[in-house]
Design an enzyme around this catalytic site. Structure first.
Site, PDB file in Angstrom:
ATOM      1  N   ASP A   3      46.425  -9.449  34.120  1.00 12.94           N
ATOM      2  CA  ASP A   3      45.471  -8.654  33.674  1.00 12.94           C
ATOM      3  C   ASP A   3      46.316  -7.040  32.901  1.00 12.94           C
ATOM      4  O   ASP A   3      45.917  -6.411  32.045  1.00 12.94           O
ATOM      5  CB  ASP A   3      44.741  -7.573  34.626  1.00 12.94           C
ATOM      6  CG  ASP A   3      43.845  -7.714  35.951  1.00 12.94           C
ATOM      7  OD1 ASP A   3      43.064  -9.409  35.079  1.00 12.94           O
ATOM      8  OD2 ASP A   3      43.315  -7.643  36.693  1.00 12.94           O
ATOM      9  N   GLN A  33      47.913 -14.576  35.795  1.00 13.10           N
ATOM     10  CA  GLN A  33      48.137 -13.983  36.691  1.00 13.10           C
ATOM     11  C   GLN A  33      49.244 -13.351  36.017  1.00 13.10           C
ATOM     12  O   GLN A  33      49.813 -13.551  34.655  1.00 13.10           O
ATOM     13  CB  GLN A  33      48.386 -14.436  37.503  1.00 13.10           C
ATOM     14  CG  GLN A  33      47.385 -14.782  38.385  1.00 13.10           C
ATOM     15  CD  GLN A  33      46.615 -16.229  38.245  1.00 13.10           C
ATOM     16  OE1 GLN A  33      46.918 -17.435  37.893  1.00 13.10           O
ATOM     17  NE2 GLN A  33      45.053 -15.642  38.023  1.00 13.10           N
TER      18      GLN A  33
HETATM   19  P1  GDP Z   1      44.439 -10.904  31.145  1.00 10.13           P
HETATM   20  O1  GDP Z   1      43.427 -11.228  32.245  1.00 10.13           O
HETATM   21  O2  GDP Z   1      46.049 -10.771  31.198  1.00 10.13           O
HETATM   22  O3  GDP Z   1      44.257 -11.468  29.714  1.00 10.13           O
HETATM   23  O4  GDP Z   1      43.613  -9.065  31.282  1.00 10.13           O
HETATM   24  P2  GDP Z   1      42.298  -8.727  31.414  1.00 10.13           P
HETATM   25  O5  GDP Z   1      41.759  -9.351  30.343  1.00 10.13           O
HETATM   26  O6  GDP Z   1      42.350  -9.308  32.658  1.00 10.13           O
HETATM   27  O7  GDP Z   1      42.515  -7.282  30.886  1.00 10.13           O
HETATM   28  C1  GDP Z   1      43.150  -6.978  29.613  1.00 10.13           C
HETATM   29  C2  GDP Z   1      41.922  -5.798  29.600  1.00 10.13           C
HETATM   30  O8  GDP Z   1      42.495  -4.344  27.986  1.00 10.13           O
HETATM   31  C3  GDP Z   1      40.575  -6.378  28.397  1.00 10.13           C
HETATM   32  O9  GDP Z   1      39.174  -5.656  28.966  1.00 10.13           O
HETATM   33  C4  GDP Z   1      41.105  -6.633  26.980  1.00 10.13           C
HETATM   34  O10 GDP Z   1      39.603  -6.331  26.571  1.00 10.13           O
HETATM   35  C5  GDP Z   1      41.435  -4.750  26.863  1.00 10.13           C
HETATM   36  N1  GDP Z   1      42.591  -5.418  25.970  1.00 10.13           N
HETATM   37  C6  GDP Z   1      43.590  -5.861  25.294  1.00 10.13           C
HETATM   38  N2  GDP Z   1      44.160  -5.411  24.991  1.00 10.13           N
HETATM   39  C7  GDP Z   1      44.001  -3.805  24.308  1.00 10.13           C
HETATM   40  C8  GDP Z   1      44.274  -2.869  23.471  1.00 10.13           C
HETATM   41  O11 GDP Z   1      45.466  -2.940  23.553  1.00 10.13           O
HETATM   42  N3  GDP Z   1      44.448  -1.633  23.900  1.00 10.13           N
HETATM   43  C9  GDP Z   1      42.728  -1.446  24.924  1.00 10.13           C
HETATM   44  N4  GDP Z   1      42.035  -0.445  25.571  1.00 10.13           N
HETATM   45  N5  GDP Z   1      42.209  -2.651  25.620  1.00 10.13           N
HETATM   46  C10 GDP Z   1      42.710  -4.124  25.889  1.00 10.13           C
HETATM   47  P1  IMO Z   2      44.279 -12.603  34.999  1.00 12.71           P
HETATM   48  O1  IMO Z   2      44.750 -14.070  34.939  1.00 12.71           O
HETATM   49  C1  IMO Z   2      45.393  -9.652  38.062  1.00 12.71           C
HETATM   50  C2  IMO Z   2      45.222 -11.233  42.307  1.00 12.71           C
HETATM   51  C3  IMO Z   2      44.120 -10.668  43.453  1.00 12.71           C
HETATM   52  C4  IMO Z   2      45.107 -10.345  45.126  1.00 12.71           C
HETATM   53  C5  IMO Z   2      46.235 -11.790  44.808  1.00 12.71           C
HETATM   54  C6  IMO Z   2      45.196 -13.227  44.840  1.00 12.71           C
HETATM   55  O2  IMO Z   2      43.154 -12.783  35.025  1.00 12.71           O
HETATM   56  O3  IMO Z   2      46.008 -12.280  34.813  1.00 12.71           O
HETATM   57  P2  IMO Z   2      44.309 -14.909  44.725  1.00 12.71           P
HETATM   58  O4  IMO Z   2      42.099 -14.714  44.607  1.00 12.71           O
HETATM   59  O5  IMO Z   2      44.971 -15.471  43.206  1.00 12.71           O
HETATM   60  O6  IMO Z   2      44.427 -15.284  45.821  1.00 12.71           O
HETATM   61  O7  IMO Z   2      44.373 -13.718  45.108  1.00 12.71           O
HETATM   62  O8  IMO Z   2      46.781 -12.093  43.365  1.00 12.71           O
HETATM   63  N1  IMO Z   2      45.019 -12.295  41.315  1.00 12.71           N
HETATM   64  C7  IMO Z   2      45.558 -11.617  39.986  1.00 12.71           C
HETATM   65  N2  IMO Z   2      44.812  -9.652  39.377  1.00 12.71           N
HETATM   66  N3  IMO Z   2      44.856 -10.534  37.371  1.00 12.71           N
HETATM   67  C8  IMO Z   2      44.572 -12.598  37.741  1.00 12.71           C
HETATM   68  O9  IMO Z   2      44.811 -12.559  37.122  1.00 12.71           O
HETATM   69  C9  IMO Z   2      44.401 -11.970  39.437  1.00 12.71           C
HETATM   70  N4  IMO Z   2      44.489 -13.068  39.878  1.00 12.71           N
HETATM   71  C10 IMO Z   2      44.817 -13.013  41.415  1.00 12.71           C
HETATM   72  O10 IMO Z   2      43.728  -9.506  42.912  1.00 12.71           O
HETATM   73  O11 IMO Z   2      45.522  -9.898  44.875  1.00 12.71           O
HETATM   74 MG    MG Z   3      42.458 -10.735  33.965  1.00  9.19          MG
END
Ligand code: GDP
Ligand code: IMO
Ligand code: MG
Length: 424
Positions: free
Chosen positions: A13, A223
């Site tokens: 994330d 991840q």
């Molecule tokens: P990913 O799994 O690595 O693609 O990340 P996620 O989408 O799960 O979580 C990142 C969150 O941060 C999302 O809600 C994005 O829209 C948000 N995001 C990404 N870059 C920025 C930033 O620079 N500032 C803010 N406020 N939000 C961001």
């Molecule tokens: P992105 O691509 C954050 C975490 C789960 C749990 C562990 C194992 O959005 O960054 P699983 O369902 O994979 O067996 O869960 O890994 N997890 C993530 N946490 N971002 C992810 O993906 C994740 N994918 C799995 O929360 O701790």
């Molecule tokens: Mg994510």
């Protein structure tokens, strides 16, 4: 000519989706190489806000081809929903999306077993996304998986499924679940498979030709390195490697072809699920960070645990990945804090200790060595150059760069495409 991998440098994330959406604008081929529908990659662009789980975030560049490569664990239901959403938003996927027939498929028993095992483990649970990822990858490596290619032939699919149900129904019932019926699954999954037939195609030659022809190739990781099965605080990890190195096997790219490895990290730390998070903030400060960043999971909606930036961990993950540059996201989330902290290293029983020297029990007891930084207390969301950041924000970024030893070439100050700037 370039092959660039975008990977997570923390616990997932980090903002990989938005970075891939951005870089994908100039790429010819974007390949997702690992994970499954446990991932949730948020993209905000002129078409709307999308939470992508399986389709590469580069799909929003109409000139690019995107590939769901062999390393991805496919959830056909999630994929169908995701495709419907992007098609409804006006994205043309015809002849632009390729899905490897080598992809293994998440079956209903994987999801049920994921949930039942988590329940049975109680306090020992991992906090998985319950998307069936662990059980599905376990089947893949124990020769029990069902691949997309197996679904092309009705008899092969039936044989494989019936064999698996012999095994899985015993497990399901032993864990308090109900046995599954082969015919029901066959009907649903054949239908889902048929809808995907136009996209299923071995992408190996296309990928090799793109590289040989000097096309711009982007590898999208899911991840983060701190969830790697080997290098994380096992068993608090995920089932497939999120490292740049995994893109070689996961996409069929020789490791020598990787030119750039961009580690995406957020300006602080978050984690969903259980396991050590040494810089975690409990109580009011943790809540403040969660609310400022709206830190709730893109896949499960769970509140993310929040903490200060952990330089010990990011230094390690950048070394492990061979990061050539960092993209720092979510700097704006820190806009309203009076003071900030960065963890420069760990101490255990009063002695300095490195992340890599610690096992999970040691990590649970590690204390971060915290350094205090003045906050900047003003909005950065409209800043479009490093020089225009408040001085305190500049020194915060520079300090992270110094501690990690990898150049921060991109800084993001908001979730939208233009809310970022490059640093030379
Ligand atoms: P990913 O799994 O690595 O693609 O990340 P996620 O989408 O799960 O979580 C990142 C969150 O941060 C999302 O809600 C994005 O829209 C948000 N995001 C990404 N870059 C920025 C930033 O620079 N500032 C803010 N406020 N939000 C961001
Ligand atoms: P992105 O691509 C954050 C975490 C789960 C749990 C562990 C194992 O959005 O960054 P699983 O369902 O994979 O067996 O869960 O890994 N997890 C993530 N946490 N971002 C992810 O993906 C994740 N994918 C799995 O929360 O701790
Ligand atoms: Mg994510």
């Amino acid at each position: 000519m370039s092959v660039t991998a975008v990977v997570g440098g923390q616990w997932g994330d980090e903002g990989k989706g938005r970075v891939v959406d951005l870089l994908g604008q100039d790429a010819d081929l974007i390949i997702r190489f690992n994970g499954g529908a446990n991932a949730g990659h948020t993209v905000m662009n002129e078409l709307g806000t999308f939470k992508m789980h399986l389709v590469p975030c580069g799909i929003f560049n109409p000139r690019a081809t995107v590939v769901i490569a062999n390393g991805v664990m496919l959830d056909l239901e999630v994929l169908a929903t995701e495709l419907n959403e992007i098609i409804a938003a006006g994205v043309d996927v015809e002849n632009r999306l390729l899905i490897s027939p080598r992809c293994h498929v998440v079956m209903p028993y994987h999801k049920l077993l994921d949930g039942l095992c988590e329940e049975a483990k109680g306090a020992q649970s991992i906090g998985t996304t319950r998307r069936g990822i662990g059980p599905a990858f376990a089947d893949k490596v124990s020769y029990n998986g069902i691949r997309l290619a197996d679904m092309a032939d009705d008899d092969v699919f039936r044989d494989k499924l019936e064999t698996q149900l012999l095994l899985k129904n015993k497990l399901l019932e032993a864990l308090g679940g109900e046995a599954l019926d082969a015919d029901e699954i066959l009907t649903t999954y054949r239908e889902r498979y048929q809808a995907l037939v136009p996209f299923i195609c071995e992408p190996f030659d296309i990928i090799q030709e793109a590289m040989a022809g000097g096309r711009r190739v982007l590898l999208e990781g899911a991840q983060g390195a701190m969830l790697d099965t080997d290098w994380s605080a096992y068993p608090y990890c995920t089932a497939a490697s999120p490292l740049a190195g995994a893109s070689a096997a996961g996409a069929g790219i020789p490791p020598t072809r990787l030119d750039d490895i961009i580690c995406v990290v957020k300006a602080y730390s978050t984690r969903v699920g259980n396991g050590p998070l040494p810089t975690e903030l409990h109580g009011e400060q943790g809540d403040a960070l969660r609310e400022a960043g709206q830190e709730y999971g893109a896949t499960t909606g769970r509140p993310r645990r929040c903490g200060w930036f952990d330089a010990e961990v990011v230094r390690f993950t950048c070394t492990l990945n061979g990061a050539t540059e960092l993209a720092l996201t979510r700097l704006d989330v820190l806009d309203n804090f009076e003071t900030l902290r960065i963890s420069t290293g760990y101490r255990l029983d009063g002695q300095p200790v490195s992340y890599v020297a610690c096992d999970v029990r040691m990590l649970e007891r590690c204390e971060p060595v915290l350094e205090e930084h003045a906050g900047w207390k003003c909005p950065t969301v409209d800043v479009r150059s490093f020089g225009d950041l408040p001085a305190a924000a500049q020194s915060y970024v520079e300090r992270i760069e110094e501690l990690i030893g990898v150049p921060i070439k991109t800084v993001c100050v908001g979730p939208e495409r233009e809310q970022r700037f490059s640093r030379a």
